[in-house]
Each structure stands twice: as structure tokens, then as C-alpha cells.
Write an enzyme that holds these catalytic residues in place. Structure first.
Site, PDB file in Angstrom:
ATOM      1  N   LYS A 183       0.848  -1.103  -0.114  1.00  0.00           N
ATOM      2  CA  LYS A 183       0.006   0.028   0.064  1.00  0.00           C
ATOM      3  C   LYS A 183       1.021   1.321  -0.022  1.00  0.00           C
ATOM      4  CE  LYS A 183      -2.669   3.609   1.669  1.00  0.00           C
ATOM      5  NZ  LYS A 183      -2.147   4.659   1.917  1.00  0.00           N
ATOM      6  N   GLY A 240       4.780   3.431  10.938  1.00  0.00           N
ATOM      7  CA  GLY A 240       3.936   4.675  11.094  1.00  0.00           C
ATOM      8  C   GLY A 240       3.576   5.143  12.607  1.00  0.00           C
ATOM      9  N   SER A 241       2.454   5.554  12.670  1.00  0.00           N
ATOM     10  CA  SER A 241       1.822   6.120  14.063  1.00  0.00           C
ATOM     11  C   SER A 241       1.354   4.984  14.972  1.00  0.00           C
ATOM     12  CB  SER A 241       0.893   7.129  13.802  1.00  0.00           C
ATOM     13  OG  SER A 241      -0.210   6.324  13.330  1.00  0.00           O
ATOM     14  N   ARG A 242       1.532   5.163  16.015  1.00  0.00           N
ATOM     15  CA  ARG A 242       0.903   4.096  17.229  1.00  0.00           C
ATOM     16  C   ARG A 242      -0.587   4.022  16.794  1.00  0.00           C
ATOM     17  NH1 ARG A 242       0.975   4.275  23.616  1.00  0.00           N
ATOM     18  NH2 ARG A 242       2.869   5.225  23.320  1.00  0.00           N
ATOM     19  N   GLN A 243      -1.359   5.082  16.618  1.00  0.00           N
ATOM     20  CA  GLN A 243      -2.780   4.811  16.172  1.00  0.00           C
ATOM     21  C   GLN A 243      -3.033   3.979  14.917  1.00  0.00           C
ATOM     22  OE1 GLN A 243      -4.697   8.763  15.188  1.00  0.00           O
ATOM     23  NE2 GLN A 243      -6.820   7.555  15.399  1.00  0.00           N
ATOM     24  N   GLY A 244      -2.205   4.212  13.980  1.00  0.00           N
ATOM     25  CA  GLY A 244      -2.474   3.350  12.795  1.00  0.00           C
ATOM     26  C   GLY A 244      -1.950   2.123  13.062  1.00  0.00           C
ATOM     27  N   GLY A 245      -0.926   1.737  13.755  1.00  0.00           N
ATOM     28  CA  GLY A 245      -0.480   0.352  13.712  1.00  0.00           C
ATOM     29  C   GLY A 245      -1.454  -0.354  14.667  1.00  0.00           C
ATOM     30  N   GLU A 264       5.943  -0.944  13.313  1.00  0.00           N
ATOM     31  CA  GLU A 264       6.840  -0.134  14.150  1.00  0.00           C
ATOM     32  C   GLU A 264       5.967   1.116  14.558  1.00  0.00           C
ATOM     33  OE1 GLU A 264      10.544   2.859  13.155  1.00  0.00           O
ATOM     34  OE2 GLU A 264      10.719   0.918  12.003  1.00  0.00           O
ATOM     35  N   CYS A 301      12.579   7.543  13.196  1.00  0.00           N
ATOM     36  CA  CYS A 301      12.124   7.029  14.309  1.00  0.00           C
ATOM     37  C   CYS A 301      12.919   6.858  15.454  1.00  0.00           C
ATOM     38  CB  CYS A 301      11.459   5.444  13.772  1.00  0.00           C
ATOM     39  SG  CYS A 301      12.563   4.717  12.969  1.00  0.00           S
ATOM     40  N   GLU A 392       5.295  10.584  21.890  1.00  0.00           N
ATOM     41  CA  GLU A 392       6.192  11.212  20.860  1.00  0.00           C
ATOM     42  C   GLU A 392       5.871  12.295  20.242  1.00  0.00           C
ATOM     43  OE1 GLU A 392       8.488   9.077  16.804  1.00  0.00           O
ATOM     44  OE2 GLU A 392       6.443   8.281  17.563  1.00  0.00           O
TER      45      GLU A 392
END
Length: 526
Positions: A183, A240-245, A264, A301, A392
Site C-alpha cells: 500500500k 507509522g503512527s501508534r494509532q495506525g499500527g 513499528e 523513528c 512521541e
């Protein structure tokens, strides 16, 4: 090579019909031609079906075939020449030298995994001979690792090459024998198309099934969730972000067949300045820290977002030198308007927390997407009582923590969340203190480094780029280095399987010349 705004689905160039999007030049805010067609559910299904149909053929290609395939991709990326660097620079605002270095890293990753595949150690070939006279008898048992299945890879915003279409997740999955559906990240669509076409051509040149690789373009949440939900997909690589992961982890866990997500996500990469090191040369340490913090507009990161030291004159000297160095740093263009907005909002939130003092800022931004570096200070008690200070801030911002004694420093080490890295600056006089910290730091991070800064991640056999949550979703894995291949394989045991049905790596005569464990002993090829 021309950019036409189309996706790569197998050996086809497909123009998505679910709307259009253009890349943006972050230095000016201007849209970049051409328009890219967005995928619908039909394209997701098509890419995943092709990957599924290619899997059994691709996973049983020879080690040499897969190694040559990876090397062909690496050569093709280099052959794009300045076209790739020009487009990546336009889409990201990153300097050409940085992008040329990242291109080299991308090629090195592909070549590293070609070597990993050729030597075959990742297969863990193991043979236990039959013991018919033992009570009870032991059957003939043999083990190898096989590819998991098609893998969904999400391109990262901050590395348009090394963590994107042909980045480490793709390289390690292809090395393992897994077809890949990428993607593409919306921040560098043209760059992604150029690299995708290289992989597509490599698939054809190496006479592999077309479903070995596809690349989709689409809105992240819709297409990403659809991809992870597809029954053909057996694992996910995400940066990517914590929210996305976490959203992808949730989707993967709720499937009829749950699958692993190797995400990650979030890390503030604490730096411990021990007394001897701080007293030895605080000014040089401060300059090196600020250089690391502001490198690439802080969009790494492994950016050092937290610094701990004991109060006193050496620490104050460090603070003064770091503030002075930061004042001189020019504002640097961030990758996207969204990343810039999140950064500036994060700095404002940090400044409004009771007990936090804003120490210094870099030079003012001269464009709408440029980040002004920032440095803040609080004491250990404030940090320990304020969970929000562990969040972060993606960009050139760091928080200095003043500890009154060693116990406070150790207490913070215990309280911090999982990290990609932890750094210790120490002289020989500090080793006793460092030794007391080490068991804590080992539990907190995937990489512990001494007397350096974490913003360099070597692509090698020993590298670990992972760590406990929220640094990653699975602390047993790494997304950089040779061990990254282990994410996409699983063990299979063969019991009393006839010799002519065994995979070559488990044949008695060892035709592949692999190092193998035979009856508990490691045997090297002759």
C-alpha cells in the site's frame, strides 16, 4: 521512466477509478502532476488473489532464483538514476544527498537479503534420525521453515525508499518466499510508482508468477483495512503512527484467521548522560545531541526525544550548550503538511504542561511546512507524574529531564515505555552505574548503544530495529537487519516423509550445501 498515476497489479498498470489524488511538494504546498487513481475494493481483491495464486510457486523457487530476483530489483533501482532522486526530492523536501544515501541503503538491504537467502541458514534445516530400537522408538523427524504467505506492506512517510515500496519489509518478505502487496504512502506517490515498476519488471525478467508483487494506491484507512482483512494476506509489515499500527493490529486480530502485524510505531529513544561522560565534555555532547535531534528535520523513528542527567554544573553546562546550538539550527521542511501540523501541535501541548520549561527554539520557519526545532526541560518528579510526557513528538523536539539522584534516574528507566533504542553516554568511571541500568534497559529497548546517538541504523546481520510495545507490536522481531526475514517464515516438521517427497534442504545428501543441525550437532557443508 514515465510516471502515469497508475497502480501496479501483477503485470498490469491499473488506473484506479475510486477518485484521484496528487502528491504535494511540501516546500511550496503545490500539487504535483500527474493525478493518481485510487483503488477500489475490486483492485484490492485482484491484487490479493494474484498473490495467493503465486504463493506456492514462488515459495518453492530455488534460493538462487530468489537471490537473483532481489539483486535484479536493486540494480533496477540504481538504473533509474536521477529520475528517482529528482522525484523523491520534489515529493519529500529531503536533500538529494540524503536521498542518494537512502537509495544506497535500499539497495544494500536487497543485497543483504540475497546473501541471507543464498546461505539458507534462515531455513533452520534440522534432522533427527529415526531411533527404531529406542523405547519408545523415535521416528525420522526433519524441520525447515517455510514462507507464511502473501504479505501486506505499508510504505512509510519518512523513508520514501528504504521503508517504502522496495524497503526492508518488502525485501525480507520476498526473500522469505512471500508475495507482497504494497500500500503506497500518499506522501511520495510518484517515487512509489517508479520503484514499483522496477519490481514489476524484475518479476517478469526473472520469469516469476505475476502475483509476486503488486502496489495499490488509496486512502489509508479504507484500503489499508481492506488489505489486512483479506483472507489471502497472512502477515503485515507497517511503519507509522501508534494509532495506525494499533488499528491494523485490531483488524488482524478480529479476522476469522488472525494474522501477525509487525508494526513499528512510537519511540522517544531515551539518552542517559552519566556523570563522568557529562563532566568530561558537556559542550561536545550537547552539539552532537542537537545535530542528531535536528537531522532530517527530526523525522527519524530513532530521534533522541528524551535526555536524562543528574542536576549540577555539568548538566547546566550541557543545557546551555545545547540551547546555544539549537538556536543556530535553521527550520527544515517536513515531509507533509499533516506531519508538520502534528509536530507544531505537539510542541504547543508540551509547552502548556505544568512543570515544563521551554528552553530554546531554532530559527523561525520561512515556509509553511518547515519545523522550528525545540528543546524543553522538566525535573524527574514532573516526568514521573505526567504520562503525557512519554508521548512521541515526531520531529526535532526533545525533553531534558533533570534528576536529583541516581535513584530517580533508575525510576524513570523503569517507568518508560518500550523503545527502539536507549543510549548511554559513560566513561570508565560510570561503568558501575551503567551496569546497574543495563538489566532495566534490556527490558525496555531493542538496541542499546553507548557513546553515540541512535539516528543511524546500520543494515547488517546483528542489527535490531524493534522493541517492546509501543515501539513495535512484537518485541521478538526486527524490521532492519538479516533477522527481519524471520517475521515471514514458520516451522514445519516432516515425520517419516518419503525421501523423494522431502524438500531439497532436508535431503540426506544435502544437495544445497547448507549448514544443518543433524542429531543435535551443527554440521557445516563440506
Amino acid at each position: 521512466m514515465q510516471i502515469n498515476g497508475k497502480m501496479v497489479i501483477g503485470q498490469h498498470a491499473v488506473l484506479g477509478m475510486a477518485g484521484t489524488v496528487r502528491a504535494i511538494d511540501p516546500s511550496t504546498g503545490a500539487e504535483i502532476e500527474p493525478a493518481f487513481g485510487l483503488a477500489s475494493e475490486a483492485e484490492v481483491q485482484q491484487a490479493c488473489a494474484l498473490a495467493e495464486s503465486a504463493f506456492d510457486i514462488y515459495r518453492e523457487t530455488t534460493l538462487e532464483q530468489r537471490a537473483v530476483f532481489l539483486e535484479t530489483i536493486a540494480n533496477g533501482i540504481m538504473d533509474l538514476g536521477p529520475v528517482l532522486i529528482d522525484r523523491a526530492a520534489q515529493e519529500t523536501g529531503l536533500p538529494r544527498a540524503r536521498l542518494e544515501g537512502e537509495r544506497g541503503r535500499t539497495m544494500n538491504q536487497l543485497r543483504l537479503f540475497a546473501k541471507v537467502v543464498r546461505d539458507g541458514r534462515y531455513l533452520s534445516a534440522t534432522l533427527d534420525s529415526a531411533l527404531p530400537d529406542r523405547a519408545p522408538p523415535r521416528p525420522d523427524l526433519r524441520l525447515r521453515k517455510i514462507a507464511l504467505g502473501p504479505v501486506a506492506v505499508f510504505g512509510a512517510s519518512n523513508f520514501p525508499l528504504a521503508f517504502s515500496v522496495a524497503g526492508g519489509d518488502t525485501a525480507s518478505a520476498l526473500a522469505a518466499g512471500c508475495p507482497v502487496v504494497v500500500k503506497a504512502h500518499g506522501a511520495h506517490l510518484g517515487t512509489s510508482e517508479l520503484v514499483a515498476k522496477v519490481i514489476q519488471k524484475a518479476v517478469a525478467d526473472c520469469a516469476l508468477p505475476e502475483g509476486v508483487f503488486s502496489m495499490l494506491i488509496g486512502e489509508g484507512r479504507h484500503i489499508g483495512q481492506s488489505l489486512v482483512s483479506n483472507a489471502a494476506i497472512k502477515a503485515v509489515g507497517f511503519t507509522g503512527s501508534r494509532q495506525g499500527g494499533v488499528a491494523l493490529m485490531r483488524t488482524a486480530a478480529q479476522r476469522h484467521e488472525p494474522i501477525p502485524v509487525y508494526a513499528e510505531m512510537s519511540s522517544i529513544n531515551p539518552v542517559f548522560l552519566l556523570p563522568g561522560a557529562l563532566a568530561n565534555n558537556s559542550a561536545a555532547l550537547a552539539q552532537a545531541f542537537v545535530d542528531s535531534l535536528t537531522m532530517g528535520a527530526g523525522q527519524f523513528c530513532t530521534n533522541p526525544g528524551l535526555v536524562l542527567a543528574l542536576q549540577g554544573k555539568p548538566f547546566q553546562d550541557f543545557v546551555d550548550a545545547a540551547a546555544h546550538a539549537l538556536h543556530a539550527k535553521t527550520a527544515a521542511t517536513m515531509l507533509t503538511p499533516g506531519i508538520h501540523h502534528a509536530y507544531t501541535s505537539g510542541v504547543v501541548r508540551l509547552s502548556e504542561i505544568d512543570g515544563v520549561e521551554m528552553l530554546a527554539q531554532g530559527q523561525h520557519a520561512t515556509s509553511g511546512c518547515a519545523a522550528q526545532a525545540s528543546l524543553a526541560l522538566c525535573d524527574a518528579k514532573t516526568f514521573l507524574n505526567t504520562p503525557a510526557l512519554q508521548e512521541e513528538i515526531f520531529g526535532p523536539s526533545s525533553l531534558l529531564i533533570m534528576c536529583s539522584d541516581i535513584e530517580q534516574m533508575q525510576c524513570i528507566a523503569e517507568q518508560i515505555e518500550g523503545q527502539l533504542t536507549v543510549t548511554v553516554h559513560a566513561t570508565a568511571a560510570d561503568h558501575a552505574l551503567a551496569k546497574s541500568l543495563m538489566p532495566i534497559l534490556e527490558r525496555k529497548a531493542g538496541r542499546i548503544l553507548f557513546n553515540g546517538f541512535p539516528t543511524g541504523v546500520e543494515v547488517s546481520h546483528a542489527m535490531v530495529h524493534g522493541g517492546p510495545f509501543p515501539a513495535t507490536s512484537d518485541s521478538r522481531s526486527t524490521s532492519v537487519g538479516a533477522s527481519a526475514i524471520d517475521r515471514f517464515v514458520r516451522p514445519v516438521c516432516y515425520q517419516e516423509v518419503p525421501a523423494d517427497l522431502l524438500p531439497a534442504c532436508l535431503s540426506d545428501n544435502n544437495p544445497l550445501g547448507l549448514a544443518r543441525v543433524v542429531d543435535g550437532d551443527l554440521l557445516m557443508p563440506r
